[in-house]
Every structure is written in structure tokens, then in C-alpha cells.
Design a protein around this motif. Structure first.
Motif, PDB file in Angstrom:
ATOM      1  N   VAL A 442       0.865  -1.186   0.000  1.00 52.48           N
ATOM      2  CA  VAL A 442       0.000   0.000   0.000  1.00 52.48           C
ATOM      3  C   VAL A 442       0.895   1.227   0.000  1.00 52.48           C
ATOM      4  N   TYR A 443       0.784   2.047  -1.041  1.00 49.72           N
ATOM      5  CA  TYR A 443       1.650   3.222  -1.098  1.00 49.72           C
ATOM      6  C   TYR A 443       0.888   4.520  -0.857  1.00 49.72           C
ATOM      7  N   GLY A 444      -0.405   4.407  -0.568  1.00 44.92           N
ATOM      8  CA  GLY A 444      -1.181   5.600  -0.248  1.00 44.92           C
ATOM      9  C   GLY A 444      -2.569   5.218   0.197  1.00 44.92           C
ATOM     10  N   ALA A 445      -3.091   5.914   1.184  1.00 49.06           N
ATOM     11  CA  ALA A 445      -4.448   5.662   1.665  1.00 49.06           C
ATOM     12  C   ALA A 445      -5.064   6.993   2.077  1.00 49.06           C
ATOM     13  N   GLU A 446      -6.263   7.253   1.566  1.00 46.13           N
ATOM     14  CA  GLU A 446      -6.974   8.495   1.888  1.00 46.13           C
ATOM     15  C   GLU A 446      -8.411   8.165   2.251  1.00 46.13           C
ATOM     16  N   THR A 447      -9.011   9.039   3.039  1.00 45.73           N
ATOM     17  CA  THR A 447     -10.411   8.861   3.392  1.00 45.73           C
ATOM     18  C   THR A 447     -11.119  10.206   3.379  1.00 45.73           C
ATOM     19  N   LEU A 448     -12.379  10.184   2.982  1.00 44.91           N
ATOM     20  CA  LEU A 448     -13.242  11.347   3.078  1.00 44.91           C
ATOM     21  C   LEU A 448     -14.304  11.012   4.113  1.00 44.91           C
ATOM     22  N   THR A 449     -14.330  11.761   5.200  1.00 45.52           N
ATOM     23  CA  THR A 449     -15.252  11.482   6.295  1.00 45.52           C
ATOM     24  C   THR A 449     -15.623  12.791   6.980  1.00 45.52           C
ATOM     25  N   ILE A 450     -16.304  12.701   8.110  1.00 45.58           N
ATOM     26  CA  ILE A 450     -16.770  13.897   8.807  1.00 45.58           C
ATOM     27  C   ILE A 450     -15.571  14.640   9.397  1.00 45.58           C
ATOM     28  N   LEU A 472      -5.420   8.272   5.549  1.00 46.03           N
ATOM     29  CA  LEU A 472      -6.017   7.195   6.348  1.00 46.03           C
ATOM     30  C   LEU A 472      -4.877   6.369   6.927  1.00 46.03           C
ATOM     31  N   PRO A 473      -4.617   6.513   8.212  1.00 46.30           N
ATOM     32  CA  PRO A 473      -3.453   5.830   8.793  1.00 46.30           C
ATOM     33  C   PRO A 473      -3.746   4.370   9.137  1.00 46.30           C
ATOM     34  N   GLY A 474      -2.672   3.634   9.359  1.00 50.44           N
ATOM     35  CA  GLY A 474      -2.793   2.327   9.996  1.00 50.44           C
ATOM     36  C   GLY A 474      -3.024   1.144   9.099  1.00 50.44           C
ATOM     37  N   ALA A 475      -2.809   1.283   7.788  1.00 50.21           N
ATOM     38  CA  ALA A 475      -2.976   0.122   6.916  1.00 50.21           C
ATOM     39  C   ALA A 475      -1.823  -0.850   7.135  1.00 50.21           C
ATOM     40  N   ALA A 476      -2.159  -2.079   7.548  1.00 48.37           N
ATOM     41  CA  ALA A 476      -1.151  -3.118   7.797  1.00 48.37           C
ATOM     42  C   ALA A 476      -1.191  -4.124   6.654  1.00 48.37           C
ATOM     43  N   THR A 487      -5.086  -4.987   6.220  1.00 48.05           N
ATOM     44  CA  THR A 487      -6.000  -4.705   7.325  1.00 48.05           C
ATOM     45  C   THR A 487      -5.979  -3.209   7.598  1.00 48.05           C
ATOM     46  N   VAL A 488      -7.163  -2.608   7.653  1.00 44.24           N
ATOM     47  CA  VAL A 488      -7.254  -1.181   7.911  1.00 44.24           C
ATOM     48  C   VAL A 488      -8.609  -0.893   8.549  1.00 44.24           C
ATOM     49  N   THR A 489      -8.660   0.144   9.352  1.00 43.11           N
ATOM     50  CA  THR A 489      -9.911   0.536   9.999  1.00 43.11           C
ATOM     51  C   THR A 489     -10.471   1.774   9.316  1.00 43.11           C
ATOM     52  N   LEU A 490     -11.721   1.646   8.864  1.00 48.53           N
ATOM     53  CA  LEU A 490     -12.386   2.744   8.168  1.00 48.53           C
ATOM     54  C   LEU A 490     -13.179   3.576   9.169  1.00 48.53           C
ATOM     55  N   PRO A 491     -13.074   4.895   9.122  1.00 51.96           N
ATOM     56  CA  PRO A 491     -13.884   5.735  10.004  1.00 51.96           C
ATOM     57  C   PRO A 491     -15.375   5.543   9.708  1.00 51.96           C
ATOM     58  N   PRO A 492     -16.244   5.844  10.669  1.00 46.97           N
ATOM     59  CA  PRO A 492     -17.677   5.787  10.386  1.00 46.97           C
ATOM     60  C   PRO A 492     -18.055   6.788   9.308  1.00 46.97           C
TER      61      PRO A 492
END
Length: 504
Positions: A442-450, A472-476, A487-492
């Protein structure tokens, strides 16, 4: 909560068509005037094209632009928008006045500046076969005829060469100027298609399917129209808009499941008629749109304001929730690339759009700008078939759906992208994504959330744009000879993208 997603680099749905990332420009409200076109604006060029809007459009990345409608086209006279003398007309579709200052030549030049292909719609409402043939000859014939020479005299020496042509718009709808039965429209579309192919055998033709899945004629309309036009058209359209009703957030977040079903039903009808290898599905209008506001506010404003130029209508202020739903609808399109040949988000500027402007003022990115931009730029190569197991979401409209909505694409180089929608509104969701047959990093992770301190109703404005993708931090990632597990945790209430590349 947790969800498992299983995939394989060899389980391919189909190639991702670049036309999947189209948009739509209609002469409606402020889409064109003070949207694309505003002579005298500080950023406008000598043609009146707003430079700030063009810059954002290039960033957004639409590949195809449908024009000039929409409901507008069903009473439109294309000749009004060419040449030096342009009449002012009433537009019955949107109860407004059309100046025709911006027309066919201007849009062709604007689309070229934006780097997008034109998908041109002809009027089969108040007009018909001859007018469609005339505008095709005007646009695509090299020269030596009255119409092609008129184009040259009007400043376009070379043909526009438009390849994509829509045969009318939403002709199943009683609201449409020139509304027809399926038999009436199917016959007219077939005869129009025959003539257009005689003039230019290389055109691709889109016949009008249903305006929405709730139309009482949906299904039978497609069967009847395709029986008339089989062997003459390349695509059939579907239009799809979604909104949150009565506070039913869960059903709204499951809109992509409804789009999946809509596409599958239309595809089944195409198969039933033996046209699977001949006719693709063009989702040439789709978006989220609060139609309650249209009914309660915009129509009243039009009636009270009388006939005037480019009134402010359906300028929805898009929220975080809307952006998350748009992201999941893009995933639905990716999951259906074996049947969907192209799609157009409606619309591009101001009118239910990812880009907003103020006359004389700034242009800015709405919340929905971001998922479209990322998917259009990253979804390349092929779309992968994925299986989802784990937590489910109960909805009033669609029953149980996957808590996490997902799509993934992979390029020949081994680079790819995974698009993830967490439909849980209050809790994060841990995902375990197993991709067999390849080793990835994984070379990049982003999220759009509240955004922090805000609610799911947060919007972007001219003054501030707090809703945007963040890291989006924490991708293992763990790899073994059989594949890769992420493995990664997605925000609500979030829409996220993971960028992957071959593991060295």
C-alpha cells in the motif's frame, strides 16, 4: 465491527472504460451562463470561458461531456446557437429565457479546452429525423454542402467529428416536451438512427431508456424500444438519481445496491432479446439530488420569477453524506463494467454539480468533487470481482446490504486501487482484504469522512472547504506466496481509497 473481503487478481469483471467517468452540461440554470461561460470574469479568456472553472474541470477529469440536454434538448433548435445572429428563445423545460450566446461552436471549443469528448444529444421531442440529420452533417461532414460550408463560414474549418450521439432524452417521461409512447419513440429513434448511419457510419448511437427505475413503464419500455432499434444502436441509457428521504440515512447510504439492481435488470432485458453483444448500458445521467427541494423551492422560484435568463435552480449544497454516497455509486459503476459502457454524472457546474461558482466571484469544489476526481484518476486497467463477508446493514428500502461497499481495479503494471465505503454511521469498521494471486504494497491511503468538530451534514462553501480527503493511517500489509492481506480501519460514514503497487 469487521468485514472480510476476498479477491483474486485473476477474477476480472472487465476492462474499465474511460468513458465511465463522463459528466453532463445542460442549458439549465447556471450550468453554462456564469458557470462555464462568463465574459468579463477576472479569469475568463477572450472567448468568455471561465479559467477557474476550466482548471477545476481538468482536475476533476471528466472524459466525456453530454450536451446540450437533458430536458432542454427536447425543445431546442440547434441552429439558434450557431452563426452571428442568434435569436433569444423561451425554454419551456426550465421556464427560462435562452440567449443562445453560448452554442454548438462554443461548447466544442470548451470541451476541447477541457480535454473531453463530446456526446451530443439531438431533439426528438419537438423535432425529428431531418433536424438530427442536419446537425450531424453540420458537425461531421468535411465540406462542400450547404450545412458543412455553413459550419466553416461560422469559424470551424475542420469537422467537429463528434462520435457519440444521443437519440433524444427521457422520452418515457410525461414531463418531457414531446413525450412519446415506447412504440412512437422506438420507431422514431430507429428511423433517425438509419439516417445518421447513412451520413456517418462511424457514429455511436445511444437510444433513450428509462428515466428512473420507478417508472411504471420500466422494463417494457426497454423491450419495445430495443425491438425497434436492434442492429441500429450501440447503447441504451439509464438515468438514476438518489436522495435521503424521511431521515432514512441507511437506505440512502445503500443507494449503490439499488443502482446494481437497476443495471442488472436492464442487462437481463438486453440478454432476453439476444442483444448482449450488441448493446451496452449508458448511465448517462446519475447523481444524488434532493428532489424535494426542487419541488418545494426551485419550481416556486421559477414561477414567481417569471421568464428570465439562467435562474438559480437545483444548486444543491452537497454534504459529507452525499459525497460518501457518490463514492459508492462510482463503485457500483466499476462493479458493472461488463455491461456499463459509459456514464455521465449530472451535472458539471452549479446544477447538482461537483463544482460551484458565484458570478464575478470564485469557483470551488463541492464535497462530491473528491470521490469523482480520485476514481477517474485511479480506476484503470480492469475491475476485479470481490466477495464481501461479515457485518450487514439493514435498510428499510433495500433489505440487508453489505456494511462495506467495495470496488477494486488493477493495471497491467500491477498498480491498482481499492475503493471502500463504510456505511456504518456511528462506528468504525475494520476490514481484512485478501487479494490472492499477487503481492502488493500500500503506497497511499486516503479517506473522506466527517471533519473534526462537524456533523455528517458538513458542506464546502466559497469561503471554506473543510470536507476533503485526508490520510487514512494504519494500513497493515502482510504478504505470502499466495497473495496479500491488507488490514485497515475505516472511520464511520466514510469513503476511502487504498493505492496499491507490486510488492518488491
Amino acid at each position: 465491527m469487521s468485514v472480510r473481503i476476498e479477491g483474486d487478481a485473476g477474477r476480472v469483471i472487465g476492462p474499465v472504460p474511460r468513458r465511465l467517468f463522463g459528466s453532463f452540461v445542460e442549458h439549465m440554470g447556471r450550468s453554462v451562463y456564469t458557470g462555464l461561460y462568463e465574459p468579463g470574469h477576472a479569469t475568463s479568456d477572450e472567448r468568455g470561458f471561465r479559467g477557474d472553472v476550466l482548471e477545476l474541470v481538468r482536475e476533476l477529469g471528466p472524459t466525456v461531456l453530454r450536451y446540450p440536454g437533458g430536458n432542454f434538448v427536447s425543445a431546442h433548435r440547434w441552429e439558434d446557437g450557431v452563426g452571428p445572429d442568434r435569436p433569444v428563445r423561451l425554454d419551456p423545460a426550465w421556464h427560462s429565457v435562452e440567449s443562445n450566446r453560448f452554442g454548438l461552436h462554443e461548447f466544442a471549443a470548451w470541451a476541447e479546452a477541457a480535454g473531453a469528448e463530446v456526446m451530443y444529444a439531438v431533439n426528438l421531442g419537438t423535432r425529428g429525423i431531418q433536424e438530427a440529420a442536419d446537425v450531424l452533417e453540420y458537425c461531421n461532414h468535411a465540406g462542400g454542402t450547404e450545412l458543412s460550408d455553413r459550419r466553416r463560414a461560422n469559424g470551424a474549418e475542420e469537422p467537429f467529428g463528434f462520435k457519440l450521439w444521443c437519440l433524444g432524452n427521457e422520452m418515457d417521461g410525461p414531463w418531457q416536451v414531446g413525450h412519446k409512447t415506447a412504440d412512437e419513440y422506438g420507431r422514431l429513434a430507429a428511423e433517425t438512427a438509419r439516417v445518421l448511419r447513412m451520413i456517418d457510419p462511424d457514429v455511436e448511437l445511444v437510444v433513450a431508456g428509462s428515466s428512473n427505475a420507478g417508472m411504471p413503464t420500466f422494463g417494457e419500455w426497454e423491450r419495445t424500444v430495443l425491438r425497434h432499434t436492434a442492429g441500429l444502436v450501440d447503447h441504451i441509457s439509464l438515468h438514476a438519481y438518489y436522495q435521503e428521504l424521511h431521515g432514512d440515512t441507511e437506505s440512502y447510504l445503500a443507494s449503490a445496491a439499488a443502482l446494481d439492481t437497476y443495471i442488472a435488470t436492464a442487462a437481463g432485458i438486453i440478454d432476453e432479446l439476444g442483444l448482449a453483444n450488441e448493446v451496452g448500458i449508458s448511465v448517462d445521467e446519475w447523481n444524488v439530488w434532493d428532489q424535494r427541494r426542487w419541488n418545494a423551492v426551485d419550481q416556486a422560484r421559477l414561477a414567481e420569477g417569471g421568464w428570465r435568463e439562467h435562474p438559480r435552480i437545483i444548486e444543491d449544497d452537497y454534504t459529507v453524506t452525499d459525497a460518501v454516497v457518490v463514492g459508492s455509486l462510482l463503485s457500483s459503476l466499476l462493479r458493472n463494467v461488463d455491461r456499463v459502457t459509459m456514464a455521465n454524472q449530472a451535472q458539471l457546474v452549479n446544477v447538482i454539480a461537483p463544482i460551484r461558482t458565484e458570478p464575478g466571484g470564485p469557483a470551488w469544489r463541492q464535497t462530491t468533487f473528491h470521490p469523482f476526481r480520485l476514481v477517474a484518476s485511479l480506476a484503470r486497467g480492469v475491475s476485479l470481482r470481490l466477495d464481501v463477508e461479515g457485518e450487514r446493514l439493514r435498510t428499510a428500502q433495500y433489505g440487508e446490504v453489505d456494511l462495506v461497499d467495495v470496488a477494486a481495479t488493477l493495471e497491467e503494471s500491477g498498480r491498482g486501487a481499492v475503493f471502500l465505503t463504510n456505511r456504518a454511521t456511528a462506528t468504525p469498521t475494520e476490514i481484512h482484504l485478501r487479494l490472492r494471486g499477487a503481492r502488493f504494497a500500500v503506497y497511499g491511503a486516503e479517506t473522506l469522512t466527517i471533519p473534526g468538530g462537524a456533523t455528517r451534514h458538513a458542506v464546502n462553501t466559497a469561503a471554506a472547504q473543510p470536507v476533503r480527503p485526508v490520510p487514512l493511517p494504519g494500513a497493515a500489509v502482510t504478504s505470502d506466496p499466495g497473495g496479500t492481506t491488507i488490514t485497515v480501519t475505516l472511520p464511520p460514514l466514510s469513503w476511502s481509497v487504498l493505492r496499491v503497487s507490486p510488492h518488491a
